[in-house]
Design an enzyme around this catalytic site. Structure first.
Site, PDB file in Angstrom:
ATOM      1  N   ASP A 197      63.236  44.375  85.019  1.00  0.00           N
ATOM      2  CA  ASP A 197      63.704  43.419  84.008  1.00  0.00           C
ATOM      3  C   ASP A 197      64.785  42.494  84.582  1.00  0.00           C
ATOM      4  OD1 ASP A 197      62.487  43.582  81.515  1.00  0.00           O
ATOM      5  OD2 ASP A 197      63.603  45.359  80.927  1.00  0.00           O
ATOM      6  N   GLU A 254      66.168  38.120  77.441  1.00  0.00           N
ATOM      7  CA  GLU A 254      66.409  39.406  76.799  1.00  0.00           C
ATOM      8  C   GLU A 254      67.606  40.169  77.393  1.00  0.00           C
ATOM      9  OE1 GLU A 254      63.025  42.023  76.682  1.00  0.00           O
ATOM     10  OE2 GLU A 254      63.931  43.243  75.112  1.00  0.00           O
ATOM     11  N   ASP A 313      61.005  36.705  78.451  1.00  0.00           N
ATOM     12  CA  ASP A 313      60.949  38.167  78.407  1.00  0.00           C
ATOM     13  C   ASP A 313      60.498  38.604  79.798  1.00  0.00           C
ATOM     14  OD1 ASP A 313      60.740  40.838  77.961  1.00  0.00           O
ATOM     15  OD2 ASP A 313      59.654  40.668  76.069  1.00  0.00           O
ATOM     16  N   ILE A 373      60.102  41.543  81.343  1.00  0.00           N
ATOM     17  CA  ILE A 373      58.988  42.510  81.289  1.00  0.00           C
ATOM     18  C   ILE A 373      58.749  42.830  79.820  1.00  0.00           C
ATOM     19  CG2 ILE A 373      58.121  44.829  81.814  1.00  0.00           C
ATOM     20  CD1 ILE A 373      59.586  44.811  84.407  1.00  0.00           C
ATOM     21  N   ASP A 374      57.688  42.269  79.283  1.00  0.00           N
ATOM     22  CA  ASP A 374      57.304  42.562  77.907  1.00  0.00           C
ATOM     23  C   ASP A 374      56.260  43.676  77.979  1.00  0.00           C
ATOM     24  OD1 ASP A 374      56.935  42.275  75.133  1.00  0.00           O
ATOM     25  OD2 ASP A 374      55.212  40.958  75.461  1.00  0.00           O
ATOM     26  N   THR A 397      57.287  47.342  77.963  1.00  0.00           N
ATOM     27  CA  THR A 397      57.934  48.339  78.820  1.00  0.00           C
ATOM     28  C   THR A 397      57.055  49.559  79.090  1.00  0.00           C
ATOM     29  OG1 THR A 397      59.963  47.680  77.754  1.00  0.00           O
ATOM     30  CG2 THR A 397      60.026  49.722  78.960  1.00  0.00           C
ATOM     31  N   ASP A 415      59.277  37.421  72.590  1.00  0.00           N
ATOM     32  CA  ASP A 415      58.061  38.237  72.483  1.00  0.00           C
ATOM     33  C   ASP A 415      56.853  37.430  72.005  1.00  0.00           C
ATOM     34  OD1 ASP A 415      58.966  40.726  73.354  1.00  0.00           O
ATOM     35  OD2 ASP A 415      59.777  41.248  71.390  1.00  0.00           O
TER      36      ASP A 415
HETATM   37  P1  AMP Z   1      54.137  45.453  71.940  1.00  0.00           P
HETATM   38  O1  AMP Z   1      53.959  45.618  73.381  1.00  0.00           O
HETATM   39  O2  AMP Z   1      53.199  44.481  71.328  1.00  0.00           O
HETATM   40  O3  AMP Z   1      54.185  46.753  71.204  1.00  0.00           O
HETATM   41  O4  AMP Z   1      55.537  44.728  71.736  1.00  0.00           O
HETATM   42  C1  AMP Z   1      56.635  44.985  72.555  1.00  0.00           C
HETATM   43  C2  AMP Z   1      57.827  44.389  71.891  1.00  0.00           C
HETATM   44  O5  AMP Z   1      58.030  44.941  70.626  1.00  0.00           O
HETATM   45  C3  AMP Z   1      59.118  44.649  72.618  1.00  0.00           C
HETATM   46  O6  AMP Z   1      59.389  43.624  73.530  1.00  0.00           O
HETATM   47  C4  AMP Z   1      60.157  44.707  71.524  1.00  0.00           C
HETATM   48  O7  AMP Z   1      60.998  43.577  71.548  1.00  0.00           O
HETATM   49  C5  AMP Z   1      59.350  44.687  70.244  1.00  0.00           C
HETATM   50  N1  AMP Z   1      59.767  45.671  69.236  1.00  0.00           N
HETATM   51  C6  AMP Z   1      60.725  46.609  69.324  1.00  0.00           C
HETATM   52  N2  AMP Z   1      60.840  47.282  68.155  1.00  0.00           N
HETATM   53  C7  AMP Z   1      59.932  46.755  67.295  1.00  0.00           C
HETATM   54  C8  AMP Z   1      59.574  47.017  65.936  1.00  0.00           C
HETATM   55  N3  AMP Z   1      60.158  47.968  65.217  1.00  0.00           N
HETATM   56  N4  AMP Z   1      58.604  46.250  65.384  1.00  0.00           N
HETATM   57  C9  AMP Z   1      58.000  45.284  66.097  1.00  0.00           C
HETATM   58  N5  AMP Z   1      58.297  44.987  67.389  1.00  0.00           N
HETATM   59  C10 AMP Z   1      59.259  45.714  67.992  1.00  0.00           C
HETATM   60 MG    MG Z   2      59.192  42.152  74.871  1.00  0.00          MG
END
Ligand code: AMP
Ligand code: MG
Length: 415
Positions: free
Chosen positions: A107, A130, A195, A197-198, A200, A356
């Protein structure tokens, strides 16, 4: 009286000086002459930007965002290569994002590289990213790990590296660069959203993750780029369940998907040096929504999988959902590998972050889709670092988007 051309006017003296320089250079061996001439002319031209196919300059870029796109593509490519190297050297077998975890190192490293490139090309632009460097300032060994990675992440093409401004000079400069991503965002001016690393969890398990970069101007996304190292290179490869969990780096993996407002979306193989040739992408035509393949988060805490199943049932969709982390979902539907992306709020008070969604939102819309929240409102990127005016995300081909929103409202409304 001498003819005017021989008089000692300032312009004659200047012309004479230039002629003497050229004459002197012509006596040098040809191997030293060309580089010297290039150096000389570089002082007279606006910074040239070379891509694999074109050379353009700042003047023509203002309206078309060609320079912004080129910098963003190269910056994302370089940062994505860094994340791949972290995966190989540190990540396998680790499962959490703690202090010195591989995803933390990746990151910071990716963010530093992207901001360095943006600052070089567009020093006036604001940046929403981020991460912040506080942890690195307090932890020398973590800082050294990141510095080591950043120093070694170079594109294998000197002109591409030069376009990005070359290497970061010192660990101290790297920390300051990371902290440049602290803009509050908003609805005026040029703001980049990063972002590094989106996804994780996807990164750690060798599945899907994305390096994400978007440019907003007055709250409107103009340029979006996603580095997707673990998606198949081929746009037509159908989405399969295992796509979120496969081990990384097989041949034929890795794409960069991008878009510029009003110019469509494109995909190109992830390269190691100069940019590979891109080609335009579109969403798949979908006559019946019941034939759709839909994507959702792997993480049940990020998107309600139960609500998604109910919505799918209402729409007559029988195929199981494809679960994958990150903005790879946006990229996948934009190139027709899937059709819908449903992100349904789990926690009432969660606000989505602009980094995101900025790139993915533009990419899907430019590929012929519609992206809104669960109520059918466009995502509003002018509200600061978060999408505080929106809840959830529904991305679909234009032809069926309204129908999907109707199903979403009926399922969420009945709860
Ligand atoms: P994904 O890979 O689509 O599940 O999305 C990853 C992103 O979800 C991360 O970068 C976070 O910023 C975000 N995230 C964290 N907590 C939540 C939550 N409670 N609801 C929705 N998105 C979230
Ligand atoms: Mg992200």
């Amino acid at each position: 009286m001498l003819p005017r051309i021989f008089q000692k006017t300032p312009s004659t003296i200047f012309l004479l000086a230039i002629s003497l320089v050229i004459l002197a250079l012509s006596f040098l061996p040809s191997t030293t002459l060309l580089p010297r001439l290039r150096l000389l002319t570089s002082h007279f031209t606006l910074r040239p930007i070379s891509t694999s196919t074109t050379t353009v300059n700042n003047t023509t870029n203002m309206a078309s965002y060609a320079q912004e796109l080129n910098i963003a593509l190269l910056a994302v490519q370089r940062a994505t290569l860094l994340t791949k190297s972290v995966f190989h050297s540190h990540a396998k077998g680790t499962l959490s994002k703690n202090d010195a975890s591989p995803v933390t190192i990746g990151d910071f490293g990716a963010q530093a590289l992207i901001i360095a490139a943006l600052q070089h090309a567009f020093p006036q632009d604001a940046i929403v990213a981020e991460e912040e460097a506080k942890d690195l300032r307090e932890n020398e060994s973590l800082r050294d790990l990141v510095w080591d990675l950043v120093q070694n992440a170079k594109l294998a093409d000197s002109s591409a590296e030069e376009t990005l401004g070359g290497p970061i000079k010192s660990p101290a400069e790297m920390l300051d660069i990371i902290d440049k991503g602290d803009s509050a965002g908003g609805s005026s001016g040029r703001i980049w959203a990063i972002d590094p690393i989106d996804g994780t969890k996807g990164f750690l398990r060798g599945g899907q993750y994305a390096v994400c970069l978007g440019l907003m101007v007055d709250g409107d996304v103009k340029v979006g780029v996603l580095g997707l190292p673990n998606l198949p290179e081929s746009d037509s490869e159908p989405l399969v369940e295992g796509i979120g969990a496969e081990q990384t780096d097989a041949a034929g993996k890795g794409v960069i998907i991008s878009a510029v407002q009003g110019q469509g979306a494109a995909s190109r193989p992830l390269g190691k040096g100069a940019l590979a040739e891109g080609h335009s992408i579109q969403m798949k035509p979908l006559a019946n929504v019941s034939d759709a393949t839909f994507c959702e988060s792997v993480e049940a805490g990020h998107s309600s999988q139960g609500d998604a199943a109910d919505i799918a049932r209402k729409l007559g969709i029988t195929k199981p959902s494809v679960r994958m982390d990150s903005q790879a979902k946006y990229g996948s539907i934009a190139r027709g590998a899937g059709d819908l992306y449903l992100r349904l709020p789990v926690k009432k008070d969660y606000v989505e972050k602009i980094w995101d969604h900025a790139a993915g939102d533009l990419i899907v819309r430019e590929a012929g889709g519609e992206v809104t929240d669960v109520e059918g409102k466009r995502l509003d990127f002018g509200q600061g670092r978060t999408l505080k005016n929106n809840k959830g995300v529904i991305a679909a081909p234009k032809s069926v988007h309204a129908q999907v929103i109707e199903a979403v409202k009926s399922v969420l409304g009945s709860k």
